[in-house]
Design an enzyme around this catalytic site. Structure first.
Site, PDB file in Angstrom:
ATOM      1  N   LYS A   9      35.065 -49.991  26.352  1.00  0.00           N
ATOM      2  CA  LYS A   9      35.524 -50.856  27.433  1.00  0.00           C
ATOM      3  C   LYS A   9      36.830 -50.354  28.038  1.00  0.00           C
ATOM      4  O   LYS A   9      37.003 -50.384  29.264  1.00  0.00           O
ATOM      5  CB  LYS A   9      35.684 -52.292  26.924  1.00  0.00           C
ATOM      6  CG  LYS A   9      34.343 -52.978  26.670  1.00  0.00           C
ATOM      7  CD  LYS A   9      34.502 -54.312  25.995  1.00  0.00           C
ATOM      8  CE  LYS A   9      35.000 -55.360  26.945  1.00  0.00           C
ATOM      9  NZ  LYS A   9      35.020 -56.710  26.320  1.00  0.00           N
ATOM     10  N   THR A  10      37.740 -49.882  27.222  1.00  0.00           N
ATOM     11  CA  THR A  10      39.011 -49.366  27.736  1.00  0.00           C
ATOM     12  C   THR A  10      38.769 -48.162  28.636  1.00  0.00           C
ATOM     13  O   THR A  10      39.328 -48.071  29.732  1.00  0.00           O
ATOM     14  CB  THR A  10      39.944 -48.992  26.576  1.00  0.00           C
ATOM     15  OG1 THR A  10      40.218 -50.159  25.810  1.00  0.00           O
ATOM     16  CG2 THR A  10      41.240 -48.383  27.078  1.00  0.00           C
ATOM     17  N   GLY A  20      39.762 -49.015  41.341  1.00  0.00           N
ATOM     18  CA  GLY A  20      39.754 -50.060  42.361  1.00  0.00           C
ATOM     19  C   GLY A  20      41.150 -50.328  42.893  1.00  0.00           C
ATOM     20  O   GLY A  20      41.350 -50.488  44.110  1.00  0.00           O
ATOM     21  N   LYS A  23      42.265 -47.447  45.102  1.00  0.00           N
ATOM     22  CA  LYS A  23      41.617 -47.553  46.417  1.00  0.00           C
ATOM     23  C   LYS A  23      42.323 -48.589  47.288  1.00  0.00           C
ATOM     24  O   LYS A  23      42.625 -48.334  48.456  1.00  0.00           O
ATOM     25  CB  LYS A  23      40.143 -47.922  46.244  1.00  0.00           C
ATOM     26  CG  LYS A  23      39.413 -48.085  47.549  1.00  0.00           C
ATOM     27  CD  LYS A  23      37.984 -48.552  47.321  1.00  0.00           C
ATOM     28  CE  LYS A  23      37.354 -48.896  48.669  1.00  0.00           C
ATOM     29  NZ  LYS A  23      36.055 -49.543  48.496  1.00  0.00           N
ATOM     30  N   TYR A  63      34.207 -42.805  22.024  1.00  0.00           N
ATOM     31  CA  TYR A  63      35.345 -42.170  22.689  1.00  0.00           C
ATOM     32  C   TYR A  63      34.868 -41.049  23.616  1.00  0.00           C
ATOM     33  O   TYR A  63      35.234 -41.002  24.789  1.00  0.00           O
ATOM     34  CB  TYR A  63      36.303 -41.632  21.641  1.00  0.00           C
ATOM     35  CG  TYR A  63      37.547 -41.007  22.219  1.00  0.00           C
ATOM     36  CD1 TYR A  63      38.502 -41.785  22.843  1.00  0.00           C
ATOM     37  CD2 TYR A  63      37.762 -39.640  22.129  1.00  0.00           C
ATOM     38  CE1 TYR A  63      39.648 -41.213  23.380  1.00  0.00           C
ATOM     39  CE2 TYR A  63      38.905 -39.062  22.645  1.00  0.00           C
ATOM     40  CZ  TYR A  63      39.839 -39.852  23.275  1.00  0.00           C
ATOM     41  OH  TYR A  63      40.968 -39.281  23.804  1.00  0.00           O
ATOM     42  N   LYS A  67      35.086 -41.307  27.766  1.00  0.00           N
ATOM     43  CA  LYS A  67      35.876 -40.383  28.587  1.00  0.00           C
ATOM     44  C   LYS A  67      34.998 -39.642  29.583  1.00  0.00           C
ATOM     45  O   LYS A  67      35.408 -39.377  30.717  1.00  0.00           O
ATOM     46  CB  LYS A  67      36.636 -39.388  27.702  1.00  0.00           C
ATOM     47  CG  LYS A  67      37.797 -39.996  26.952  1.00  0.00           C
ATOM     48  CD  LYS A  67      38.907 -40.433  27.895  1.00  0.00           C
ATOM     49  CE  LYS A  67      40.153 -40.825  27.136  1.00  0.00           C
ATOM     50  NZ  LYS A  67      41.261 -41.153  28.038  1.00  0.00           N
ATOM     51  N   GLN A  80      32.888 -40.900  47.168  1.00  0.00           N
ATOM     52  CA  GLN A  80      32.386 -42.023  47.949  1.00  0.00           C
ATOM     53  C   GLN A  80      33.471 -42.827  48.637  1.00  0.00           C
ATOM     54  O   GLN A  80      33.293 -43.290  49.763  1.00  0.00           O
ATOM     55  CB  GLN A  80      31.578 -42.948  47.033  1.00  0.00           C
ATOM     56  CG  GLN A  80      30.942 -44.116  47.764  1.00  0.00           C
ATOM     57  CD  GLN A  80      30.028 -44.917  46.859  1.00  0.00           C
ATOM     58  OE1 GLN A  80      29.293 -44.350  46.066  1.00  0.00           O
ATOM     59  NE2 GLN A  80      30.106 -46.234  46.962  1.00  0.00           N
TER      60      GLN A  80
END
Length: 134
Positions: A9-10, A20, A23, A63, A67, A80
């Site tokens: 998750k990290t 995000g 951006k 891990y 990555k 994109q």
């Protein structure tokens, strides 16, 4: 390996959140990646165009794959969304603030030497490593 879900998750959600943000505010993002994206490489030393040899369900997969996905997301956002990204694949770091029991080769060697134990070298002993002092 202690908490594989949090590790995934990290590396994935955390990277997605930062991309995000980059951006939204027009920032450049630097991803601190790792040599672990190569997995157990079949080529030594690894060149930038080598894709690796990764076990997606192995003990370090959370891990390694986290990555790898983070790198993929960075380049997807660059292509994109126009987010400027940099990826640094950092190999075997060591330095004065490292924890002695972190399990990496330099700290293992130092700890074994200080305790008067023989230094543990895995494999044939003919492998090479790249180290980075921080």
């Amino acid at each position: 390996m202690y908490n594989p879900i949090k590790t995934l998750k990290t590396n994935t959600i955390g990277t997605l959140n930062m991309l995000g943000l980059a951006k939204r505010v027009g920032a450049r993002l630097l991803l601190a990646s790792t040599s672990e994206v190569y997995g157990d490489p079949e080529v030594h030393p690894q060149s930038e165009d080598y894709w690796g040899h990764v076990n997606p369900i192995g003990p370090r997969a959370c891990y390694d794959e986290g990555k790898r996905v983070a790198e993929t997301m960075c380049y997807a956002y660059m292509k994109q969304e126009g987010v400027e990204v940099r990826v640094a694949r950092i190999f075997n770091t060591f330095g004065p603030r490292m924890h002695m029991n972190d399990g990496r080769v330099v700290s293992n060697f130092i700890l074994q030497a200080l305790q008067g134990e023989p230094l543990t070298v895995y494999g044939s002993g003919s492998q090479t490593r790249a180290f980075q002092y921080v």
